[in-house]
Design an enzyme around this catalytic site. Structure first.
Site, PDB file in Angstrom:
ATOM      1  CE  LYS A  84      -4.353  -1.892   0.275  1.00 50.70           C
ATOM      2  NZ  LYS A  84      -5.439  -1.530  -0.714  1.00 50.70           N
ATOM      3  CE  LYS A 142      -7.491  -9.223  -5.718  1.00 42.53           C
ATOM      4  NZ  LYS A 142      -7.372  -9.402  -4.331  1.00 42.53           N
ATOM      5  CE  LYS A 189     -16.694   2.622  -9.875  1.00 41.97           C
ATOM      6  NZ  LYS A 189     -17.738   3.400  -8.920  1.00 41.97           N
TER       7      LYS A 189
END
Length: 326
Positions: free
Chosen positions: A112, A192, A195
């Site tokens: 992240k 993966k 959106k």
């Protein structure tokens, strides 16, 4: 008595078939076997960049999509995480027992941090402590996860074991329930499903939109022409979509047609579209019906909050008593 189970999902956008197959569909199957607590974890959603104007509608839409998918608020406790203040209270208390080195070793934090290098914040770093509080607050013994989340449950056990050793036995050490790994790749067959990458199919997409997205989806690179033979296991349309939405007969047709070059990729996608729409159309219809009933949605959100609050307040009371804050 049934064992308690906790699972949560971030309201980052429309529920696409990746997180539907990987999480929510499992919830529907598990709610009859466990005393289940399912949460729209909006506090986790704000650890990475977000639009505060869009967040309220994303939270409510996600709640409606989960209901439409088959999670029953009478069988389970479905709630919005931030509506139960004890999540934050317990996170702070558990953070006093969370070793700094434990957090620095978390693989997801490293990933992240690379994705959001412009905002590597404290909340992103301590994310696993909040996740531990989510589980511990309901004294959940079971947490359904994919294999990539095992490290987080191991850390949760370490934190809660340390709490119990330091103050007394309050918490149950959770165990992971490894669900079938469904790493759904996006329509680009490279990343993966996401959106933000616009490589997704939402569970509420119309039939027309589903086919519009499927048409350019990447297939077996060996099949340039219809007469070229291919390998189904190398085709993302087959491995990520057909395997989860098509029956045995369709799978056999696609396998033979691909390897013998008797059907083209567009024919394969038409078969997939038919089966996918057949599976998703009832969910889409329920979602539109639920969303139109504004008072019902608000009622269900309050109902879930009250059920979760009852358990959470009992837990935080016992925690404060043993550490001397009550």
């Amino acid at each position: 008595m049934k064992e308690r189970l906790f699972s949560g999902i971030r309201p980052t956008g429309s529920l696409h078939i990746g997180n539907y197959l990987g999480a929510v569909k499992n919830w529907v199957d598990l709610q009859d076997k466990y005393e289940s607590f399912f949460s729209v974890v909006d506090l986790h959603a704000i650890t990475t960049p977000f639009n505060p104007k869009e967040l309220p509608s994303k939270i409510k839409d996600m709640f409606c999509e989960i209901l439409a998918s088959g999670v029953d608020p009478e069988k389970s406790t479905l709630f919005v995480q931030s509506h139960v203040k004890e999540h934050l209270e317990l996170t702070w208390i558990l953070s006093t027992l969370t070793n700094f080195n434990w957090l620095t070793g978390m693989i997801q934090f490293k990933e992240k941090s690379e994705q959001h290098a412009e905002n590597v914040n404290l909340a992103l770093f301590s994310y696993p402590t909040l996740q531990t509080a989510d589980i511990a607050l309901y004294k959940a013994k079971v947490v359904p996860i994919g294999e990539d989340q095992v490290q987080h449950i191991e850390l949760a056990r370490d934190i809660l074991r340390k709490f119990n050793y330091t103050y007394g036995d309050v918490f149950i050490e959770p165990k992971e329930l490894i669900t079938e790994s469904k790493r759904i790749m996006g329509l680009d067959a490279t990343n993966k499903m996401s959106k933000s990458l616009n490589n997704y199919i939402a569970i509420t997409d119309t039939s027309e939109d589903i086919f519009k997205k499927l048409r350019p989806a990447v297939t077996d690179p060996a099949r340039i022409r219809k007469t070229d033979a291919g390998t189904p296991e190398k085709c993302n349309v087959y491995t990520s979509f057909h395997k989860y939405f098509s029956d045995e007969e369709t799978l056999k047709t696609v396998q033979e047609g691909c390897t013998k070059a008797t059907i083209g990729c567009i024919d394969c996608k038409k078969l997939l579209h038919k089966n996918m729409d057949q599976h998703l159309s009832p969910i889409r219809e329920r979602y539109l019906e639920i969303k139109s009933k504004v008072s019902y949605v608000d009622e269900m959100i309050d109902f879930g909050r009250e059920k979760a609050q009852k358990v959470a307040s009992e837990t935080i009371k016992s925690v404060k008593e043993v550490i001397g804050l009550w």
